[in-house]
Design a protein around this motif. Structure first.
Motif, PDB file in Angstrom:
ATOM      1  N   HIS A 108       0.899  -1.150   0.011  1.00  0.00           N
ATOM      2  CA  HIS A 108       0.016  -0.038   0.027  1.00  0.00           C
ATOM      3  C   HIS A 108       1.082   1.121   0.097  1.00  0.00           C
ATOM      4  O   HIS A 108       1.910   1.361   0.835  1.00  0.00           O
ATOM      5  CB  HIS A 108      -0.834   0.107   1.389  1.00  0.00           C
ATOM      6  CG  HIS A 108      -2.044  -1.110   1.204  1.00  0.00           C
ATOM      7  ND1 HIS A 108      -2.346  -1.632   2.190  1.00  0.00           N
ATOM      8  CD2 HIS A 108      -2.559  -1.511   0.081  1.00  0.00           C
ATOM      9  CE1 HIS A 108      -3.409  -2.630   1.932  1.00  0.00           C
ATOM     10  NE2 HIS A 108      -3.570  -2.481   0.631  1.00  0.00           N
ATOM     11  N   GLU A 111       1.787   3.698   3.155  1.00  0.00           N
ATOM     12  CA  GLU A 111       2.349   3.255   4.263  1.00  0.00           C
ATOM     13  C   GLU A 111       3.963   3.325   4.427  1.00  0.00           C
ATOM     14  O   GLU A 111       4.278   2.382   4.413  1.00  0.00           O
ATOM     15  CB  GLU A 111       1.766   1.917   4.632  1.00  0.00           C
ATOM     16  CG  GLU A 111       0.367   2.046   4.412  1.00  0.00           C
ATOM     17  CD  GLU A 111      -0.581   0.548   4.438  1.00  0.00           C
ATOM     18  OE1 GLU A 111       0.095  -0.400   4.458  1.00  0.00           O
ATOM     19  OE2 GLU A 111      -1.864   0.626   4.354  1.00  0.00           O
ATOM     20  N   ARG A 156      -2.575   4.766  -1.441  1.00  0.00           N
ATOM     21  CA  ARG A 156      -2.662   3.375  -1.103  1.00  0.00           C
ATOM     22  C   ARG A 156      -2.721   2.509  -2.617  1.00  0.00           C
ATOM     23  O   ARG A 156      -2.163   1.339  -2.459  1.00  0.00           O
ATOM     24  CB  ARG A 156      -4.103   3.178  -0.194  1.00  0.00           C
ATOM     25  CG  ARG A 156      -4.461   1.758   0.056  1.00  0.00           C
ATOM     26  CD  ARG A 156      -5.754   1.714   0.598  1.00  0.00           C
ATOM     27  NE  ARG A 156      -6.011   0.249   0.884  1.00  0.00           N
ATOM     28  CZ  ARG A 156      -5.755  -0.386   1.887  1.00  0.00           C
ATOM     29  NH1 ARG A 156      -5.509   0.130   3.195  1.00  0.00           N
ATOM     30  NH2 ARG A 156      -6.510  -1.661   2.270  1.00  0.00           N
ATOM     31  N   HIS A 195       2.922  -3.585   6.867  1.00  0.00           N
ATOM     32  CA  HIS A 195       2.081  -2.286   6.355  1.00  0.00           C
ATOM     33  C   HIS A 195       2.188  -1.440   7.636  1.00  0.00           C
ATOM     34  O   HIS A 195       2.401  -1.635   8.544  1.00  0.00           O
ATOM     35  CB  HIS A 195       0.666  -3.084   6.277  1.00  0.00           C
ATOM     36  CG  HIS A 195       0.349  -3.633   5.023  1.00  0.00           C
ATOM     37  ND1 HIS A 195      -0.288  -3.227   3.993  1.00  0.00           N
ATOM     38  CD2 HIS A 195       0.924  -4.923   4.713  1.00  0.00           C
ATOM     39  CE1 HIS A 195      -0.356  -4.251   2.974  1.00  0.00           C
ATOM     40  NE2 HIS A 195       0.262  -5.164   3.501  1.00  0.00           N
ATOM     41  N   GLU A 196       1.108  -0.348   7.286  1.00  0.00           N
ATOM     42  CA  GLU A 196       0.769   0.522   8.367  1.00  0.00           C
ATOM     43  C   GLU A 196      -0.504   0.679   8.488  1.00  0.00           C
ATOM     44  O   GLU A 196      -1.412   0.474   7.431  1.00  0.00           O
ATOM     45  CB  GLU A 196       1.517   1.955   8.259  1.00  0.00           C
ATOM     46  CG  GLU A 196       3.058   1.961   8.394  1.00  0.00           C
ATOM     47  CD  GLU A 196       3.515   3.356   8.655  1.00  0.00           C
ATOM     48  OE1 GLU A 196       3.630   3.640   9.967  1.00  0.00           O
ATOM     49  OE2 GLU A 196       3.767   4.126   7.650  1.00  0.00           O
ATOM     50  N   GLU A 295       0.858  -4.543  11.008  1.00  0.00           N
ATOM     51  CA  GLU A 295       0.097  -3.319  10.908  1.00  0.00           C
ATOM     52  C   GLU A 295       1.055  -2.397  11.968  1.00  0.00           C
ATOM     53  O   GLU A 295       0.849  -2.620  12.971  1.00  0.00           O
ATOM     54  CB  GLU A 295      -1.188  -3.380  11.091  1.00  0.00           C
ATOM     55  CG  GLU A 295      -1.894  -4.210  10.085  1.00  0.00           C
ATOM     56  CD  GLU A 295      -2.487  -3.324   8.997  1.00  0.00           C
ATOM     57  OE1 GLU A 295      -1.805  -2.360   8.532  1.00  0.00           O
ATOM     58  OE2 GLU A 295      -3.247  -3.863   8.182  1.00  0.00           O
TER      59      GLU A 295
END
Ligand code: ZN
Length: 511
Positions: A108, A111, A156, A195-196, A295
Motif C-alpha cells: 500500500h 504506508e 494506497r 504495512h501501516e 500493521e
C-alpha cells in the motif's frame, strides 16, 4: 505580499492538520519518537517526504557495491507506470542449509514506514556484526517497495486504482502477477508483509465524546483460515508472533492481534484477524508457509513518530528472522507435515462472535478508555460449508486464463499426455446472482452448486491439479466456486444458472 504569505501559511497549516489528525499531546504522551534508529536510510536524511524511486535504487546499489558477496538485486517486473520493481536477496556465502524468508513493504503506497523499515533492515543486517547469525542461517528475499506508483504519490492503490492486497486470487494488477511469481519462485518457508494502519477512522470518531484512536504501535495479522493446517497456524502464533510480542514488550511498544472497525447493521463492531485469501496474510499461509502481515500505527501521520514506527517494524522483522534462523528443521518438518494432511476443504465459514472489552485512546482527554464491543473473530471461525478434499481438480484445457492464474500462484499444473477416462464430480450452478456494483473492478458473482458424479473422457492436454502439493489449499480456495475469493466469486470465470462449470473434482486416485 505579506498577506499572501500569511494566507498560504494558514492554508498550509490547515492542510497539515487535515493530513495528520493527531494532537501533539497524544504523540508526546503515548508515542514519543525514539533515537534507537540511526539516520542511515534516505527518508531519514531529509526533512520532508519519503524515499523516492532514485533514492531507493541508489540505496540498494550502494549496499551491493559494498557487500557484493552477500546481497544482489534483481527486478521482478514493471509497475504500471513502467518502473522496474527491485527485489534484493541476502545471505552469507556459506554452505549451511538455510531457511528462506520473504519480506515485503510498500504494497500500500501510503504506508511509508513499511518500506523505510525494510531499507533499515537491509542496512543493519549488512553493517552491524551483531546480526551475522541471521544471514548465516537465512536466505532472505526483500521487495521493499512493492507498489512503486502508489508509493510515489503517497496513495494506497496501484496506478489503475486496484488495491494490491485485495487482488491476490483474481490477479488483475500486473504488480500482483509479478510479485506472486517471484514469491512462488523463491518458495519461502516464512513470509512477512509489512504495512501501516490508519489509527483515526471515521467509525472511531463516533466513539467517546470527541472520538477515539487505536492505541497499538503494532498489530499482528496471522490468518484464521481453517484450510491452513492447524500445526502451521499454531507454529505461527505460538513461536513467531510470540517471540515478536516479547521483543516489543522489552522495548515498551504496545501490540495487539489485528483489529479494525466494521459496520454491522449500523453498529460499530470489531473485526479481529482475517480469513480472506485475496489478502497476503492468508494467501501466503495457504501455500503452507509461516505467514504474517504486520500493521504499524502510521497511516496519515506523516513523519510523526516515524523512527518509532520504523523501529517497531524493524524489531518484528529481526524477531521473525531469528525465530526462523533458530528453528530451521522444526519449520521445515512442520511444513512437510502440513502438506501431507488430507483435511476437508472449508469453503465457507462464520467468524466467532462475542462481546469483549476493547481499549482505545480518548482523543480529547488523551487517556486510555475501554468499551465493551462486539468482536467478530477470525481466529474463532467455524466452518459453514465443507466438502471432502478431492484427489485432484481437473480443468478444461481451453480455460487458459484460469490455468495461467493457478501457475502464477505457484500451483503445479500437470497436463494429460493422452486421453483419459475419470469418474469426476461436476459442478452444476443451481442458483446465481451478480452484484450490480463493482468491487475492485469486478462484479462479484455468488452461486450455489450441486455436485453430480459422472464418467467423463478428458482429452490430451487437459489440466490436472494434484492435491498432494504444497499449495493445494490455495488451489481449493480459488477453484471451489462458492468460496468467497474463488475465480467464480470474483467473476474471473463467468457463469450463469443451470451451467456446468469447466472445473471437475477427481475423487478417486488418478491412474
Ligand atoms: Zn496496508
Amino acid at each position: 505580499m505579506k498577506k499572501i504569505l500569511i494566507i498560504s501559511c494558514v492554508l498550509m497549516g490547515f492542510a497539515m492538520s487535515a493530513q495528520n489528525p493527531q494532537t501533539k499531546k497524544i504523540t508526546k504522551k503515548f508515542f514519543p519518537d525514539t533515537e534507537e534508529v540511526l539516520n542511515t536510510t534516505p527518508a531519514l536524511q531529509k526533512k520532508r517526504g519519503f524515499t523516492d524511486y532514485e533514492e531507493l535504487l541508489d540505496f540498494l546499489n550502494n549496499l551491493v557495491e559494498k557487500y557484493p558477496d552477500q546481497i544482489s538485486i534483481s527486478f521482478i517486473g514493471e509497475s504500471q507506470k513502467g518502473r522496474e520493481i527491485p527485489m534484493v536477496k541476502l545471505t552469507a556465502p556459506n554452505a549451511k542449509e538455510k531457511i528462506k524468508v520473504w519480506m515485503q513493504g510498500g504494497l500500500h503506497g501510503n504506508e511509508p514506514a513499511s518500506t523505510e523499515s525494510m531499507l533499515y533492515l537491509l542496512d543493519r543486517l549488512l553493517n552491524d556484526e551483531s546480526y551475522a547469525d541471521i544471514l548465516n542461517n537465512v536466505e532472505l528475499a526483500v521487495v521493499p517497495m512493492a507498489n512503486i506508483d502508489g508509493y510515489l504519490k503517497n496513495n494506497r492503490y496501484a496506478a489503475n486504482g486496484l488495491d494490491l492486497n485485495r487482488d491476490q486470487t483474481k490477479l488483475m494488477a500486473p504488480e500482483t502477477v509479478v510479485l506472486k511469481k517471484a514469491y512462488a519462485e523463491f518458495n519461502p518457508e516464512v513470509a512477512v508483509d509489512f504495512h501501516e494502519y490508519r489509527p483515526y477512522r471515521r467509525d472511531y470518531a463516533r466513539m467517546g465524546d470527541f472520538g477515539v484512536t487505536n492505541m497499538y504501535d503494532a498489530m499482528f495479522l496471522y490468518s484464521g483460515n481453517l484450510n491452513i493446517p492447524e500445526n502451521l497456524r499454531n507454529l505461527t502464533n505460538g513461536l513467531f508472533v510470540e517471540n515478536a510480542r516479547q521483543l516489543l514488550d522489552k522495548n515498551e511498544y504496545t501490540h495487539h492481534p489485528y483489529i479494525s472497525s466494521t459496520k454491522h447493521y449500523g453498529d460499530i463492531h470489531i473485526n479481529q484477524g482475517s480469513i480472506s485469501a485475496r489478502s497476503s496474510a492468508t494467501n501466503n499461509a495457504l501455500t503452507n508457509t509461516i505467514s504474517s502481515l504486520i500493521e504499524i500505527r502510521g497511516v496519515a501521520l506523516g513523519k510523526t513518530s516515524f523512527k518509532r514506527r520504523m523501529h517497531s517494524s524493524f524489531l518484528i522483522a529481526v524477531s521473525y528472522l531469528r525465530s526462523a534462523a533458530e528453528n530451521i528443521q522444526l519449520v521445515k518438518d512442520e511444513i512437510k507435515k502440513a502438506t501431507s494432511q488430507e483435511n476437508d476443504v472449508v469453503i465457507n465459514y462464520e467468524r466467532g462472535v462475542y462481546k469483549d472489552k476493547v481499549q482505545f485512546i480518548d482523543v480529547s482527554a488523551a487517556e486510555y478508555v475501554e468499551f465493551e464491543m462486539t468482536i467478530r473473530d477470525a481466529w474463532k471461525a467455524k466452518a459453514k460449508l465443507k466438502r471432502p478434499r478431492p484427489k485432484a481438480y481437473i480443468i478444461d484445457a481451453k480455460r487458459t486464463l484460469l490455468i495461467e492464474k493457478l501457475e502464477t500462484l505457484g500451483i503445479k499444473v500437470r497436463y494429460l499426455d493422452e486421453e483419459k477416462d475419470y469418474e469426476v464430480e461436476q459442478y452444476i450452478v443451481e442458483s446465481y446472482s451478480k452484484k450490480p456494483i463493482r468491487y475492485e473492478k469486478m462484479k462479484l458473482q455468488s452461486v450455489e452448486v450441486s455436485l453430480v458424479k459422472e464418467n467423463k473422457t478428458f482429452p490430451k492436454g487437459t489440466a490436472v491439479i494434484m492435491m498432494d502439493q504444497r499449495r493445494a489449499n490455495l488451489a481449493s480456495i480459488v477453484l471451489e466456486p462458492e468460496a468467497p475469493n474463488s475465480f467464480v466469486s470474483f467473476g474471473v470465470l463467468e457463469t450463469q444458472k443451470g451451467e456446468t462449470l469447466p472445473i471437475y473434482r477427481l475423487i478417486n486416485e488418478a491412474q
